[in-house]
Write a protein that holds these residues in place. Structure first.
Motif, short mmCIF file in Angstrom:
data_model
loop_
_atom_site.label_atom_id
_atom_site.label_comp_id
_atom_site.label_asym_id
_atom_site.label_seq_id
_atom_site.Cartn_x
_atom_site.Cartn_y
_atom_site.Cartn_z
N GLN A 32 0.78 -1.23 0.06
CA GLN A 32 0.00 -0.01 -0.06
C GLN A 32 0.95 1.34 0.00
O GLN A 32 0.67 2.35 -0.75
N LEU A 33 2.04 1.24 0.76
CA LEU A 33 2.86 2.42 0.94
C LEU A 33 3.58 2.70 -0.41
O LEU A 33 3.63 3.60 -1.00
N ILE A 34 3.88 1.49 -1.35
CA ILE A 34 4.43 1.64 -2.58
C ILE A 34 3.32 2.14 -3.54
O ILE A 34 3.70 2.94 -4.49
N HIS A 38 3.64 5.68 -5.54
CA HIS A 38 3.76 5.71 -7.10
C HIS A 38 2.49 6.55 -7.47
O HIS A 38 2.83 7.19 -8.58
N ASP A 39 1.70 6.86 -6.87
CA ASP A 39 0.51 7.84 -7.15
C ASP A 39 0.89 9.38 -6.91
O ASP A 39 -0.01 9.98 -7.45
N PRO A 41 3.66 12.51 -7.48
CA PRO A 41 4.93 12.87 -8.16
C PRO A 41 6.09 12.39 -7.41
O PRO A 41 6.16 12.58 -5.93
N PRO A 42 7.26 12.29 -8.15
CA PRO A 42 8.58 11.37 -7.36
C PRO A 42 8.97 12.39 -5.96
O PRO A 42 9.52 11.92 -5.36
N ASP A 43 8.81 13.71 -6.40
CA ASP A 43 9.46 14.54 -5.25
C ASP A 43 8.57 14.81 -4.14
O ASP A 43 8.85 15.55 -3.10
N GLU A 44 7.31 14.18 -3.97
CA GLU A 44 6.57 14.36 -2.93
C GLU A 44 6.56 13.27 -2.04
O GLU A 44 6.94 12.33 -2.19
N SER A 45 6.08 13.59 -0.84
CA SER A 45 5.98 12.50 0.31
C SER A 45 4.45 12.25 0.75
O SER A 45 3.63 12.80 0.07
N VAL A 46 4.32 11.21 1.34
CA VAL A 46 3.07 10.82 1.98
C VAL A 46 3.01 10.58 3.51
O VAL A 46 4.07 10.18 4.12
N SER A 47 1.87 10.83 3.93
CA SER A 47 1.71 10.47 5.49
C SER A 47 1.52 9.14 5.76
O SER A 47 0.64 8.54 5.08
N LEU A 48 1.81 8.84 7.14
CA LEU A 48 1.52 7.35 7.59
C LEU A 48 0.99 7.70 8.78
O LEU A 48 1.01 8.65 9.53
N PRO A 49 0.22 6.67 9.44
CA PRO A 49 -0.08 5.28 8.60
C PRO A 49 -1.10 5.40 7.50
O PRO A 49 -1.11 4.28 6.87
N GLU A 50 -1.86 6.59 7.18
CA GLU A 50 -2.81 6.35 6.25
C GLU A 50 -2.38 5.87 4.95
O GLU A 50 -3.16 5.34 4.27
N ASP A 98 12.42 2.92 -8.02
CA ASP A 98 12.14 2.25 -9.50
C ASP A 98 12.15 0.96 -9.48
O ASP A 98 11.28 0.13 -10.20
N ASP A 99 12.82 0.24 -8.64
CA ASP A 99 13.17 -1.32 -8.75
C ASP A 99 11.62 -1.79 -8.32
O ASP A 99 11.04 -2.74 -8.76
N VAL A 100 11.18 -1.27 -7.22
CA VAL A 100 9.68 -1.74 -7.01
C VAL A 100 8.41 -1.12 -7.73
O VAL A 100 7.73 -1.86 -8.00
N GLY A 101 8.87 0.15 -7.96
CA GLY A 101 7.69 0.79 -8.88
C GLY A 101 7.39 0.14 -10.04
O GLY A 101 6.37 0.30 -10.69
N THR A 102 8.58 -0.37 -10.78
CA THR A 102 8.38 -1.05 -12.19
C THR A 102 7.64 -2.12 -11.89
O THR A 102 6.94 -2.50 -13.03
#
Length: 135
Positions: A32-34, A38-39, A41-50, A98-102
């Motif tokens: 879910q975090l990946i 992935h959703d 932009p590459p330079d943005e972060s996401v909050s957790l645990p959401e 990119d290893d997991v994103g691909t």
């Protein structure tokens, strides 16, 4: 280094990389975090645990927060898939994302070829399948 030695070394290296990718994707909060990273932009972060929660599965946020902090995020960070800040509990793409994103891209782009047992119940894969089949 002889040609055979190079092949053996390359074989070991690529095997380790695949093991790392599958280990990263072996737990739902990490998948879910990946997906969340992935959703954006590459330079943005996401909050957790959401960003590590499957919307179809109820979760104990306190327990997930502990699991993320002590297990999931260190594992992903050790492989370079994510960077995270333990104080603010946010995550961003790491240098090896990119290893997991691909792999994530490939799985989702072939949702119409996956067995129902891997698709039905996963909103993201169901949407991808609908797009691909036109249903």
């Amino acid at each position: 280094m002889r040609n055979m030695d190079i092949r053996v070394e390359n074989g070991r290296r690529v095997t380790e990389k695949w093991d790392d990718v599958f280990e990263a994707m072996a737990a739902e909060p990490r998948r879910q975090l990946i997906a969340s990273l992935h959703d954006v932009p590459p330079d943005e972060s996401v909050s957790l645990p959401e960003s590590a929660v499957n919307p179809n599965v109820p979760v104990n946020s306190d327990q997930l927060r502990q699991e993320l902090y002590h297990w999931h995020l260190p594992l992903l960070a050790d492989q370079g898939f994510v960077d995270w800040d333990p104080d603010s509990l946010i995550a961003s793409r790491g240098p090896n994302f990119d290893d997991v994103g691909t792999v994530f891209d490939v799985v989702h782009s072939t949702a119409d070829q996956l067995p129902d047992s891997l698709v039905v119940g996963c909103q993201r894969l169901e949407r991808e399948r609908e797009k691909e089949t036109g249903d």
